[in-house]
Design a protein around this motif. Structure first.
Motif, PDB file in Angstrom:
ATOM      1  N   GLY A  25      33.984  36.169  46.459  1.00  0.00           N
ATOM      2  CA  GLY A  25      34.913  37.091  46.933  1.00  0.00           C
ATOM      3  C   GLY A  25      35.519  38.171  45.881  1.00  0.00           C
ATOM      4  O   GLY A  25      34.543  38.416  44.949  1.00  0.00           O
ATOM      5  N   THR A  26      36.711  38.473  45.908  1.00  0.00           N
ATOM      6  CA  THR A  26      36.942  39.316  44.824  1.00  0.00           C
ATOM      7  C   THR A  26      36.187  40.185  44.062  1.00  0.00           C
ATOM      8  O   THR A  26      35.615  41.371  44.845  1.00  0.00           O
ATOM      9  N   LYS A  27      35.996  40.117  42.741  1.00  0.00           N
ATOM     10  CA  LYS A  27      35.189  41.201  41.963  1.00  0.00           C
ATOM     11  C   LYS A  27      34.016  41.402  42.705  1.00  0.00           C
ATOM     12  O   LYS A  27      33.388  42.386  42.695  1.00  0.00           O
ATOM     13  N   ASP A  70      32.195  29.331  47.365  1.00  0.00           N
ATOM     14  CA  ASP A  70      32.867  29.801  48.233  1.00  0.00           C
ATOM     15  C   ASP A  70      32.472  31.323  48.661  1.00  0.00           C
ATOM     16  O   ASP A  70      32.360  32.353  48.067  1.00  0.00           O
ATOM     17  N   TYR A  75      33.450  39.061  52.753  1.00  0.00           N
ATOM     18  CA  TYR A  75      33.032  39.176  51.469  1.00  0.00           C
ATOM     19  C   TYR A  75      31.274  39.627  51.727  1.00  0.00           C
ATOM     20  O   TYR A  75      30.977  40.604  50.681  1.00  0.00           O
ATOM     21  N   HIS A 137      40.054  32.760  58.289  1.00  0.00           N
ATOM     22  CA  HIS A 137      40.392  33.309  56.862  1.00  0.00           C
ATOM     23  C   HIS A 137      41.543  33.737  56.840  1.00  0.00           C
ATOM     24  O   HIS A 137      42.338  33.840  55.794  1.00  0.00           O
ATOM     25  N   SER A 169      42.878  29.436  55.950  1.00  0.00           N
ATOM     26  CA  SER A 169      43.101  30.159  54.732  1.00  0.00           C
ATOM     27  C   SER A 169      44.370  31.127  55.115  1.00  0.00           C
ATOM     28  O   SER A 169      44.239  31.607  56.246  1.00  0.00           O
ATOM     29  N   ASN A 170      45.215  31.237  54.121  1.00  0.00           N
ATOM     30  CA  ASN A 170      46.503  32.065  54.453  1.00  0.00           C
ATOM     31  C   ASN A 170      47.150  31.947  55.660  1.00  0.00           C
ATOM     32  O   ASN A 170      47.625  32.860  56.057  1.00  0.00           O
ATOM     33  N   GLN A 191      43.447  27.222  52.333  1.00  0.00           N
ATOM     34  CA  GLN A 191      43.063  27.936  51.036  1.00  0.00           C
ATOM     35  C   GLN A 191      44.188  29.020  50.933  1.00  0.00           C
ATOM     36  O   GLN A 191      43.867  30.103  51.611  1.00  0.00           O
ATOM     37  N   GLY A 220      42.866  32.662  43.377  1.00  0.00           N
ATOM     38  CA  GLY A 220      43.787  33.321  42.405  1.00  0.00           C
ATOM     39  C   GLY A 220      44.380  32.575  41.310  1.00  0.00           C
ATOM     40  O   GLY A 220      45.528  33.090  40.900  1.00  0.00           O
ATOM     41  N   LEU A 222      44.199  32.295  38.139  1.00  0.00           N
ATOM     42  CA  LEU A 222      44.210  32.742  36.812  1.00  0.00           C
ATOM     43  C   LEU A 222      44.984  34.275  36.691  1.00  0.00           C
ATOM     44  O   LEU A 222      45.281  34.817  35.902  1.00  0.00           O
ATOM     45  N   ARG A 227      45.907  39.483  36.361  1.00  0.00           N
ATOM     46  CA  ARG A 227      46.711  40.675  37.251  1.00  0.00           C
ATOM     47  C   ARG A 227      48.015  40.630  36.936  1.00  0.00           C
ATOM     48  O   ARG A 227      48.497  41.660  37.312  1.00  0.00           O
ATOM     49  N   THR A 265      37.761  29.821  41.471  1.00  0.00           N
ATOM     50  CA  THR A 265      37.962  30.919  40.501  1.00  0.00           C
ATOM     51  C   THR A 265      36.327  31.566  40.547  1.00  0.00           C
ATOM     52  O   THR A 265      35.715  31.111  41.398  1.00  0.00           O
ATOM     53  N   THR A 267      33.600  33.833  37.602  1.00  0.00           N
ATOM     54  CA  THR A 267      33.334  34.497  36.663  1.00  0.00           C
ATOM     55  C   THR A 267      31.918  35.189  36.564  1.00  0.00           C
ATOM     56  O   THR A 267      30.987  34.696  37.135  1.00  0.00           O
ATOM     57  N   SER A 268      31.971  36.346  35.772  1.00  0.00           N
ATOM     58  CA  SER A 268      30.477  37.052  35.407  1.00  0.00           C
ATOM     59  C   SER A 268      30.202  36.586  34.043  1.00  0.00           C
ATOM     60  O   SER A 268      29.246  37.109  33.716  1.00  0.00           O
ATOM     61  N   ARG A 272      32.589  31.504  29.988  1.00  0.00           N
ATOM     62  CA  ARG A 272      33.560  31.005  30.828  1.00  0.00           C
ATOM     63  C   ARG A 272      33.517  30.042  31.752  1.00  0.00           C
ATOM     64  O   ARG A 272      34.312  29.072  32.249  1.00  0.00           O
TER      65      ARG A 272
HETATM   66  N1  LIG Z   1      40.724  32.972  51.154  1.00  0.00           N
HETATM   67  C1  LIG Z   1      41.110  34.252  50.559  1.00  0.00           C
HETATM   68  O1  LIG Z   1      41.796  35.094  51.360  1.00  0.00           O
HETATM   69  C2  LIG Z   1      40.687  34.308  49.068  1.00  0.00           C
HETATM   70  C3  LIG Z   1      39.908  33.768  48.588  1.00  0.00           C
HETATM   71  N2  LIG Z   1      39.507  34.070  47.309  1.00  0.00           N
HETATM   72  C4  LIG Z   1      38.381  33.169  46.625  1.00  0.00           C
HETATM   73  O2  LIG Z   1      38.538  32.873  45.452  1.00  0.00           O
HETATM   74  C5  LIG Z   1      37.800  33.285  44.503  1.00  0.00           C
HETATM   75  C6  LIG Z   1      38.438  33.504  43.172  1.00  0.00           C
HETATM   76  O3  LIG Z   1      39.463  34.320  43.097  1.00  0.00           O
HETATM   77  P1  LIG Z   1      39.959  35.249  41.891  1.00  0.00           P
HETATM   78  O4  LIG Z   1      41.143  35.715  42.365  1.00  0.00           O
HETATM   79  O5  LIG Z   1      38.784  36.006  41.380  1.00  0.00           O
HETATM   80  O6  LIG Z   1      40.075  33.703  40.579  1.00  0.00           O
HETATM   81  P2  LIG Z   1      40.724  33.865  39.424  1.00  0.00           P
HETATM   82  O7  LIG Z   1      42.184  34.200  39.552  1.00  0.00           O
HETATM   83  O8  LIG Z   1      40.421  32.478  38.638  1.00  0.00           O
HETATM   84  O9  LIG Z   1      40.323  35.140  38.622  1.00  0.00           O
HETATM   85  C7  LIG Z   1      38.908  35.279  38.235  1.00  0.00           C
HETATM   86  C8  LIG Z   1      38.853  36.449  37.589  1.00  0.00           C
HETATM   87  O10 LIG Z   1      39.309  36.579  36.189  1.00  0.00           O
HETATM   88  C9  LIG Z   1      38.468  37.100  35.316  1.00  0.00           C
HETATM   89  N3  LIG Z   1      38.767  36.348  34.126  1.00  0.00           N
HETATM   90  C10 LIG Z   1      38.498  34.757  33.695  1.00  0.00           C
HETATM   91  N4  LIG Z   1      38.873  34.470  32.939  1.00  0.00           N
HETATM   92  C11 LIG Z   1      39.549  35.508  32.194  1.00  0.00           C
HETATM   93  C12 LIG Z   1      40.233  35.837  30.837  1.00  0.00           C
HETATM   94  N5  LIG Z   1      40.115  34.890  29.944  1.00  0.00           N
HETATM   95  N6  LIG Z   1      40.460  37.013  30.831  1.00  0.00           N
HETATM   96  C13 LIG Z   1      40.297  38.145  31.823  1.00  0.00           C
HETATM   97  N7  LIG Z   1      39.865  37.794  32.813  1.00  0.00           N
HETATM   98  C14 LIG Z   1      39.355  36.703  33.051  1.00  0.00           C
HETATM   99  C15 LIG Z   1      36.933  36.816  35.837  1.00  0.00           C
HETATM  100  O11 LIG Z   1      36.262  37.747  35.404  1.00  0.00           O
HETATM  101  P3  LIG Z   1      35.226  37.551  34.349  1.00  0.00           P
HETATM  102  O12 LIG Z   1      33.888  37.920  35.228  1.00  0.00           O
HETATM  103  O13 LIG Z   1      35.382  38.441  33.299  1.00  0.00           O
HETATM  104  O14 LIG Z   1      35.114  36.284  33.686  1.00  0.00           O
HETATM  105  C16 LIG Z   1      37.205  37.012  37.462  1.00  0.00           C
HETATM  106  O15 LIG Z   1      37.165  38.440  37.899  1.00  0.00           O
HETATM  107  C17 LIG Z   1      37.297  34.707  45.017  1.00  0.00           C
HETATM  108  O16 LIG Z   1      36.097  35.185  44.663  1.00  0.00           O
HETATM  109  C18 LIG Z   1      37.090  34.023  46.505  1.00  0.00           C
HETATM  110  O17 LIG Z   1      35.998  33.369  46.776  1.00  0.00           O
HETATM  111  C19 LIG Z   1      40.231  35.015  46.556  1.00  0.00           C
HETATM  112  C20 LIG Z   1      41.085  35.809  47.121  1.00  0.00           C
HETATM  113  C21 LIG Z   1      41.393  35.553  48.453  1.00  0.00           C
END
Ligand SMILES: NC(=O)C1=CN([C@@H]2O[C@H](COP(=O)(O)OP(=O)(O)OC[C@H]3O[C@@H](n4cnc5c(N)ncnc54)[C@H](OP(=O)(O)O)[C@@H]3O)[C@@H](O)[C@H]2O)C=CC1
Ligand SMILES: O=C1Nc2ccccc2C1=O
Length: 323
Positions: A25-27, A70, A75, A137, A169-170, A191, A220, A222, A227, A265, A267-268, A272
């Motif tokens: 999801g997210t990014k 996930d 998404y 969700h 979730s939520n 979740q 979320g 991190l 953020r 979490t 990452t791309s 990491r």
């Molecule tokens: N149920 C729901 O409603 C929701 C579910 N989710 C799920 O959870 C997953 C993860 O959520 P997300 O909030 O992204 O998780 P995180 O809070 O773990 O954030 C991950 C993001 O942080 C970046 N990142 C990681 N390490 C660092 C660092 N050291 N410095 C800067 N940036 C960093 C990553 O980018 P990089 O590629 O640069 O590492 C990535 O974009 C989603 O993809 C989704 O599957 C999320 C939101 C809502």
């Protein structure tokens, strides 16, 4: 130290969930939809598109040892995940796949549908025979569904062997209580957004989960370093990272795992991935865990204001003496 890498899902047939989930999801969802919020039949345009970057990132994650993926209907990353699983050659039994129903997604006929049809489509798009965990969700129901009829469809998915465990979730305490009244199979997971700056996504939700045997999956995790940078934890995390010889993200993930929660979490960044997986190889002292909890509680930040959750902001801030 015993390293725990899976947790038994409550109210399930001994289903084991790996404690580190990799999100699509997210990014990834914003990349595919170019930041647009998309609903109804519009989602159908995106669900057939495969983002090669996401497929590659997921294959890389699987190769590094991630086994829990996930995804979710909203998404539109189901097909990408299925493609990554196929190309990775990893056997289905070693993987754990979470998916989620979105009440505002429509089928090809334009009709808003329920969780049963959504899960059937997830199986088609991913090419899988079953999902390990399927969640509602959010609390929203479309006009054709009620809380009860949605939940009955989740139970049907378990009965038919299409899904191994079901949850939400939520969700707030109020809605979980409504589900508890009509459920034959109780919700096993909630979740939610969880990190030091949001230690209760809505009032009483963590306490309710503990009392009612509901596993928390934290998304979320991190947020304080991604953020909500500039908050009171910045210097604490830097000094703990130095003390343990770990990164600030590893300290945050460990803090969540020490609650007994699963993290989701993403990452791309290949480097990491190893950091994320290495989190099981160290522990935080109780005093350091408490410091993060206390300092985190002195600041409030919600990264995902999914309705009706922001309605709880004032109450949550008041509880913590922030207003
Ligand atoms: N149920 C729901 O409603 C929701 C579910 N989710 C799920 O959870 C997953 C993860 O959520 P997300 O909030 O992204 O998780 P995180 O809070 O773990 O954030 C991950 C993001 O942080 C970046 N990142 C990681 N390490 C660092 C660092 N050291 N410095 C800067 N940036 C960093 C990553 O980018 P990089 O590629 O640069 O590492 C990535 O974009 C989603 O993809 C989704 O599957 C999320 C939101 C809502
Ligand atoms: O991954 C995500 N799931 C979401 C649900 C609601 C709003 C944003 C998101 C995400 O970024």
């Amino acid at each position: 130290m015993t390293i725990q890498t899976t947790i038994t899902i409550p109210n399930s047939n001994n289903v084991q969930i790996p404690i580190i989930g990799f999100g699509s999801g997210t990014k990834w969802q914003w990349k595919k939809k170019q930041g647009e919020r998309v609903y109804g039949q519009e989602l159908n345009k995106f669900k057939e598109i495969v983002d090669e970057d996401l497929v590659e990132a997921t294959i890389t994650a699987l190769k590094h040892g991630i086994v829990h993926l996930d995804t979710a209907e909203i998404y539109t990353t189901r097909k990408d995940i299925g493609e990554a699983i196929k190309r990775s050659g990893i056997s289905r039994e070693t993987l754990f796949i979470t998916d989620k129903y979105f009440s505002r997604a429509a089928g090809s006929d334009g009709k808003l549908r329920g969780p049963y049809e959504s899960a059937k489509e997830a199986l088609e798009l991913t090419g899988l025979k079953y999902l390990d965990l399927f969640l509602l969700h959010g609390e929203d129901q479309n006009e054709n569904y009620t809380v009860e009829s949605s939940w009955k469809e989740l139970e049907r998915l378990v009965d038919e062997g299409l899904v191994r465990a079901i949850g939400v979730s939520n969700h707030t305490v109020k809605r979980l209580q409504e589900i508890a009244k009509i459920a034959r199979i109780k919700p096993s997971v909630n979740q939610i957004e969880f990190h030091p700056y949001l230690q209760n996504q809505s009032t009483g939700i963590i306490e309710y989960a503990e009392k009612n045997d509901i596993l928390i999956e934290a998304y979320g995790p991190l947020t304080p370093i991604v953020r909500a940078k500039g908050g009171p934890l910045d210097s604490v995390l830097d000094s703990l990272a130095e003390k343990y010889g770990k990164t600030t993200s590893q300290i945050l993930l460990k803090w969540v795992h020490k609650h007994g929660f699963v993290t989701v979490t993403t990452t791309s960044n290949e480097k990491r991935l190893d950091e994320i997986l290495d989190v099981v190889n160290f522990d935080l002292d109780d005093a350091d865990f408490e410091t993060i909890t206390k300092v985190g509680n002195s600041h409030f930040f919600r990264a995902f204001p999914i309705p009706p959750l922001p309605d709880y902001d004032e109450e949550l801030k008041r509880e913590r003496g922030l207003i």
